[in-house]
Design an enzyme around this catalytic site. Structure first.
Site, short mmCIF file in Angstrom:
data_model
loop_
_atom_site.label_atom_id
_atom_site.label_comp_id
_atom_site.label_asym_id
_atom_site.label_seq_id
_atom_site.Cartn_x
_atom_site.Cartn_y
_atom_site.Cartn_z
CB SER A 117 -0.96 -0.03 1.20
OG SER A 117 -2.02 0.88 1.04
CG ASP A 175 -7.11 -3.03 -2.72
OD1 ASP A 175 -7.72 -2.28 -1.93
OD2 ASP A 175 -5.89 -3.23 -2.67
CG HIS A 202 -5.81 -2.61 0.97
ND1 HIS A 202 -5.22 -2.07 -0.15
CD2 HIS A 202 -5.24 -1.99 2.03
CE1 HIS A 202 -4.35 -1.15 0.22
NE2 HIS A 202 -4.33 -1.09 1.54
#
Length: 226
Positions: A117, A175, A202
């Site tokens: 991320s 996601d 995610h």
């Protein structure tokens, strides 16, 4: 054996990310050592309701102990962050680069980096800086999970040209924090990106196929000893 520096996501820490990637560490133990570091910036408590709320759910490690929530940089003057922010504000990036540099000096050398991320966004910036000779350390590959191109205008500089470093981009089809289109866009900034999609959201995928694909990517690359 290869050595990989791991960069956690926003609102996580080294310990949280280590717990979240336990199955991957187990599978890679014969091929690579994963080393985890924490971002230098604590997340202000006042920013809790303004940030990416689902990231917050990942800030509690497996042992149940609440860890400090950290970030690599902020995208607003209120010291919040969202991967979708398009602002002229950026704070904290250089301090994070310094932390990574210190990790390479004290814990390295490292063959590659693994970013998740916001950690993957930082990883993409490091890839550019590496190719331009702007770092005092080096690595040979990057694994970018749920990565994205930073949309902050001060970071535009880091996406001017395509990078030749070997990369594996892990993209979640569902996601909702970093949509797959954002991760797919990031791949366009690399000459020969390896792309691995999974049906989840995610997180770092832990099914046998995805883990084996990661192992295959790592094994085919030379380590620091050549």
């Amino acid at each position: 054996m290869r050595k990989i520096l791991c960069l956690h996501g926003y609102r996580q820490s080294a310990q949280v990310f280590k717990d979240k990637t336990g199955s991957l560490r187990k599978l890679l133990k014969k091929h690579a050592e994963l080393v985890y570091i924490s971002a230098p910036h604590l997340i202000p408590a006042s920013s809790a309701i303004q940030d990416e709320s689902m990231e917050t759910l990942q800030a509690v490690p497996a042992n149940g102990k609440v860890e400090e929530q950290r970030g690599w940089y902020f995208s607003t003057e209120q010291l919040t962050f969202n991967s979708h922010d398009e602002t002229d504000f950026s704070w904290g990036l250089q301090e994070s680069i310094n932390v990574v540099s210190k990790a390479f000096e004290e814990l390295g050398p490292f063959d590659g980096i693994l970013g998740f991320s916001q950690g993957a966004a930082l990883g993409s910036i490091l890839c550019y800086m590496l190719e331009k000779g702007e770092l005092n350390f080096s690595f040979r590959f990057a694994i970018l999970v749920s990565g994205f191109r930073s949309r902050l205008s001060p970071h535009t500089y880091f996406y001017k040209t395509k990078q030749t470093i070997a990369t594996l981009h892990v993209i979640g089809e569902t996601d909702r924090i970093v949509e797959k289109e954002m991760s797919e866009e990031l791949t366009t900034y690399f000459e020969s990106p390896h792309i691995m999609c999974h049906s989840g959201g995610h997180y770092v995928p832990a099914t046998s196929k995805e883990k084996e694909d990661t192992v295959t990517f790592v094994r085919r690359l030379p380590n620091q000893e050549g």
